[in-house]
Design a protein around this motif. Structure first.
Motif, PDB file in Angstrom:
ATOM      1  N   ALA A 183       0.837  -1.205   0.000  1.00  0.00           N
ATOM      2  CA  ALA A 183       0.000   0.000   0.000  1.00  0.00           C
ATOM      3  C   ALA A 183       0.872   1.255   0.000  1.00  0.00           C
ATOM      4  CB  ALA A 183      -0.921  -0.006   1.217  1.00  0.00           C
ATOM      5  N   GLU A 184       1.920   1.257   0.821  1.00  0.00           N
ATOM      6  CA  GLU A 184       2.834   2.404   0.853  1.00  0.00           C
ATOM      7  C   GLU A 184       3.490   2.610  -0.508  1.00  0.00           C
ATOM      8  OE1 GLU A 184       5.642   2.620   4.112  1.00  0.00           O
ATOM      9  OE2 GLU A 184       4.361   1.290   5.292  1.00  0.00           O
ATOM     10  N   LEU A 185       3.926   1.529  -1.117  1.00  0.00           N
ATOM     11  CA  LEU A 185       4.617   1.631  -2.392  1.00  0.00           C
ATOM     12  C   LEU A 185       3.708   2.212  -3.466  1.00  0.00           C
ATOM     13  CD1 LEU A 185       7.249  -0.633  -3.836  1.00  0.00           C
ATOM     14  CD2 LEU A 185       5.305  -0.116  -5.285  1.00  0.00           C
ATOM     15  N   ARG A 186       2.454   1.806  -3.461  1.00  0.00           N
ATOM     16  CA  ARG A 186       1.527   2.371  -4.443  1.00  0.00           C
ATOM     17  C   ARG A 186       1.258   3.842  -4.157  1.00  0.00           C
ATOM     18  NH1 ARG A 186      -1.823  -3.287  -4.917  1.00  0.00           N
ATOM     19  NH2 ARG A 186      -0.553  -4.102  -6.627  1.00  0.00           N
ATOM     20  N   GLY A 187       1.344   4.221  -2.887  1.00  0.00           N
ATOM     21  CA  GLY A 187       1.280   5.640  -2.569  1.00  0.00           C
ATOM     22  C   GLY A 187       2.461   6.400  -3.148  1.00  0.00           C
ATOM     23  N   HIS A 188       3.653   5.796  -3.090  1.00  0.00           N
ATOM     24  CA  HIS A 188       4.831   6.388  -3.731  1.00  0.00           C
ATOM     25  C   HIS A 188       4.590   6.560  -5.230  1.00  0.00           C
ATOM     26  CE1 HIS A 188       8.042   6.424  -0.651  1.00  0.00           C
ATOM     27  NE2 HIS A 188       7.430   5.360  -0.142  1.00  0.00           N
ATOM     28  N   ARG A 189       4.039   5.517  -5.852  1.00  0.00           N
ATOM     29  CA  ARG A 189       3.827   5.570  -7.296  1.00  0.00           C
ATOM     30  C   ARG A 189       2.802   6.648  -7.660  1.00  0.00           C
ATOM     31  NH1 ARG A 189       4.109   0.017 -10.582  1.00  0.00           N
ATOM     32  NH2 ARG A 189       4.059   1.623 -12.187  1.00  0.00           N
ATOM     33  N   ALA A 190       1.856   6.890  -6.783  1.00  0.00           N
ATOM     34  CA  ALA A 190       0.907   7.986  -7.025  1.00  0.00           C
ATOM     35  C   ALA A 190       1.654   9.318  -7.073  1.00  0.00           C
ATOM     36  CB  ALA A 190      -0.154   8.001  -5.930  1.00  0.00           C
ATOM     37  N   TRP A 191       2.592   9.498  -6.138  1.00  0.00           N
ATOM     38  CA  TRP A 191       3.389  10.734  -6.143  1.00  0.00           C
ATOM     39  C   TRP A 191       4.230  10.831  -7.407  1.00  0.00           C
ATOM     40  CZ3 TRP A 191       4.315  15.441  -4.618  1.00  0.00           C
ATOM     41  CH2 TRP A 191       5.568  16.004  -4.882  1.00  0.00           C
ATOM     42  N   TYR A 192       4.827   9.723  -7.838  1.00  0.00           N
ATOM     43  CA  TYR A 192       5.645   9.760  -9.048  1.00  0.00           C
ATOM     44  C   TYR A 192       4.786  10.124 -10.258  1.00  0.00           C
ATOM     45  CZ  TYR A 192       8.712   7.033  -5.969  1.00  0.00           C
ATOM     46  OH  TYR A 192       9.458   6.594  -4.914  1.00  0.00           O
ATOM     47  N   GLY A 193       3.523   9.687 -10.257  1.00  0.00           N
ATOM     48  CA  GLY A 193       2.615  10.090 -11.318  1.00  0.00           C
ATOM     49  C   GLY A 193       2.409  11.598 -11.321  1.00  0.00           C
ATOM     50  N   TYR A 194       2.287  12.176 -10.129  1.00  0.00           N
ATOM     51  CA  TYR A 194       2.127  13.628 -10.018  1.00  0.00           C
ATOM     52  C   TYR A 194       3.386  14.346 -10.492  1.00  0.00           C
ATOM     53  CZ  TYR A 194       1.892  18.232  -7.803  1.00  0.00           C
ATOM     54  OH  TYR A 194       1.913  19.583  -7.570  1.00  0.00           O
ATOM     55  N   ASP A 195       4.536  13.898 -10.005  1.00  0.00           N
ATOM     56  CA  ASP A 195       5.785  14.567 -10.354  1.00  0.00           C
ATOM     57  C   ASP A 195       6.111  14.395 -11.832  1.00  0.00           C
ATOM     58  OD1 ASP A 195       8.221  15.981  -9.258  1.00  0.00           O
ATOM     59  OD2 ASP A 195       9.180  14.264 -10.235  1.00  0.00           O
ATOM     60  N   GLY A 196       5.685  13.271 -12.411  1.00  0.00           N
ATOM     61  CA  GLY A 196       5.979  13.022 -13.809  1.00  0.00           C
ATOM     62  C   GLY A 196       4.940  13.537 -14.769  1.00  0.00           C
ATOM     63  N   GLY A 197       3.890  14.182 -14.254  1.00  0.00           N
ATOM     64  CA  GLY A 197       2.849  14.713 -15.126  1.00  0.00           C
ATOM     65  C   GLY A 197       1.905  13.646 -15.660  1.00  0.00           C
ATOM     66  N   ARG A 198       1.989  12.429 -15.123  1.00  0.00           N
ATOM     67  CA  ARG A 198       1.085  11.350 -15.534  1.00  0.00           C
ATOM     68  C   ARG A 198      -0.078  11.311 -14.537  1.00  0.00           C
ATOM     69  NH1 ARG A 198       6.198   9.524 -15.535  1.00  0.00           N
ATOM     70  NH2 ARG A 198       5.835   8.384 -13.607  1.00  0.00           N
ATOM     71  N   ILE A 199      -0.952  12.268 -14.657  1.00  0.00           N
ATOM     72  CA  ILE A 199      -1.977  12.504 -13.643  1.00  0.00           C
ATOM     73  C   ILE A 199      -2.960  11.335 -13.551  1.00  0.00           C
ATOM     74  CG2 ILE A 199      -3.732  14.094 -12.824  1.00  0.00           C
ATOM     75  CD1 ILE A 199      -0.784  15.123 -12.841  1.00  0.00           C
TER      76      ILE A 199
END
Length: 425
Positions: A183-199
């Motif tokens: 669950a934590e890791l998928r939270g990280h991936r959500a942030w990477y989506g934000y930082d990478g513009g992959r909303i």
């Protein structure tokens, strides 16, 4: 006989991942799920494991114990009267009414309670600790090198976590920790989506992370996902979703008894939403709450890893953002200067992002030379950072500088173009 009885019950408890204290808590939870009026104390649990003969559980306690371990009470080491012996037979069989039935041979169930019947390796505390260290290391990678390399590491960790959950053998406690880390890791991936513009990808990762955090009943982990969802929803022009995420984060944090640092993060996200929608009065209220929580954050006994990044510099940055939204860049500048001074070198990606924001505000305030000096400092320091969001901010500054008839602006714009062509950020 006595040693066999004691060791058998203790073995079942330990294999399920319980201490005697956590066993009592799990017993109460199982009784509630079964709607059975039963409880047990630590003292009684110790008597069950140590006394010769062990005291016979009450019928209601027997129901809960058999549900927890998936075994008849007699196979837990108790001497059970014949009229209370659980039988193993198909539920649909005609005949006398049975107290409880099991779908497999009792011997098979006994083995399954100790070692899950999965192929593959055994995952224990050492493997969990190694995965936990690598997962926590993602914060450092993201802060210093950016989301692109962090995402590469995250994918490898996710493959290992899902592989372990699907095929390895582990106790219930280890399984819960593996699910929590996923669950934590998928939270990280959500942030990477934000930082990478992959909303859209980021929002999908948020939904997966929220579901996983709910399954392990971890409200603070849900809060960490919701605070990222706020940022993603704002980018997706879904202000109502962002506002709902803030309200749910407040509710979960209050229910969990979260400290001031967690509430500080939520207040800042509340300010983000209000600033985005032009509700400057709401932004001021949220920032006032943030200042109040920041002033008491040092009283927190424990701060979740995901909230440890926050500090006074975040409050200053959010205040500056409010002034920029109000088209008062000169009032934003001192807050941005304070944020840049306060953030520190261990948050390199955010530090560079703050300096870009300061350069933007200076440019809007017609302090062109100073704005270009700040941008040059960013370009000097961000060579090892791979962050699409940071790159996008730098390019936005370049476009704004290109509209200004100034030697400093032209020189700065050209340097940005050369840097971007060179692959920096």
């Amino acid at each position: 006989m006595a040693d066999r009885v004691v060791s058998r019950l203790a073995q079942l408890r330990r294999a399920a991942g319980y201490t005697q204290e956590s066993f009592v808590t799990a017993f109460a939870q199982e009784a509630a799920r079964l709607s059975v009026a039963a409880s047990v104390s630590v003292r009684q649990a110790r008597r069950w494991e140590r006394e010769t003969p062990p005291p016979l559980p009450h019928p209601s306690q027997q129901t809960v114990l058999e549900a927890m371990f998936g075994l008849p009470l007699a196979e837990m080491g108790f001497e059970v009267p014949r009229h209370r012996v659980t039988v193993s037979a198909p539920i649909g069989d005609a005949g006398e009414v049975k107290r409880r039935t099991f779908v497999a041979d009792a011997g098979v169930l006994a083995a399954a309670a100790l070692v899950p019947t999965r192929p593959g390796q055994r995952v224990g505390a050492a493997e969990v600790a190694e995965l936990r260290a690598r997962l926590d290391g993602l914060y450092q990678t993201d802060h210093t090198a950016g989301s692109v390399p962090a995402l590469t590491q995250a994918r490898r960790i996710e493959d290992e976590l899902t592989g372990a959950l699907g095929s390895a053998s582990y106790t219930s406690r280890v399984g819960r920790e593996l699910q929590t880390m996923l669950a934590e890791l998928r939270g990280h991936r959500a942030w990477y989506g934000y930082d990478g513009g992959r909303i859209h990808q980021g929002r999908a990762a948020c939904m997966e992370a929220l579901a996983a955090a709910q399954l392990v009943d971890n409200p603070l982990l849900q809060v960490s996902v919701l605070e990222t969802l706020v940022l993603l929803a704002i980018k997706a022009e879904r202000a109502w979703e962002a506002a709902s995420a803030v309200e749910n984060a407040y509710r979960l944090a209050t229910h969990a008894g979260a400290g001031h640092t967690v509430h500080l993060v939520i207040s800042l996200r509340d300010a983000n939403v209000a600033t985005h929608t032009g509700d400057l009065s709401g932004a001021r209220r949220a920032l006032s709450r943030a200042v109040s929580h920041q002033g008491r954050a040092d009283t927190d006994a424990e701060v979740p890893k995901w909230a440890q990044f926050v500090g006074p510099f975040e409050v200053d940055y959010a205040t500056a953002d409010m002034y920029v939204r109000a088209e008062q860049p000169k009032r934003a500048v001192p807050f941005l200067r304070a944020a840049v001074r306060g953030i520190g070198g261990d948050l390199a990606r955010n530090s560079a992002s703050y300096r870009v924001k300061l350069a933007d505000a200076l440019l809007a305030a017609q302090e062109v030379d100073e704005a270009c000096t700040e941008m040059s400092a960013v370009l000097d320091s961000c060579g090892g950072i791979s962050s699409p969001r940071l790159l996008g901010k730098i390019r936005e500054f370049q476009r704004a500088a290109d509209r200004i008839d100034s030697a400093a602006a032209r020189e700065c714009g050209e340097r940005i173009r050369e840097t971007v062509r060179g692959g920096t950020t």
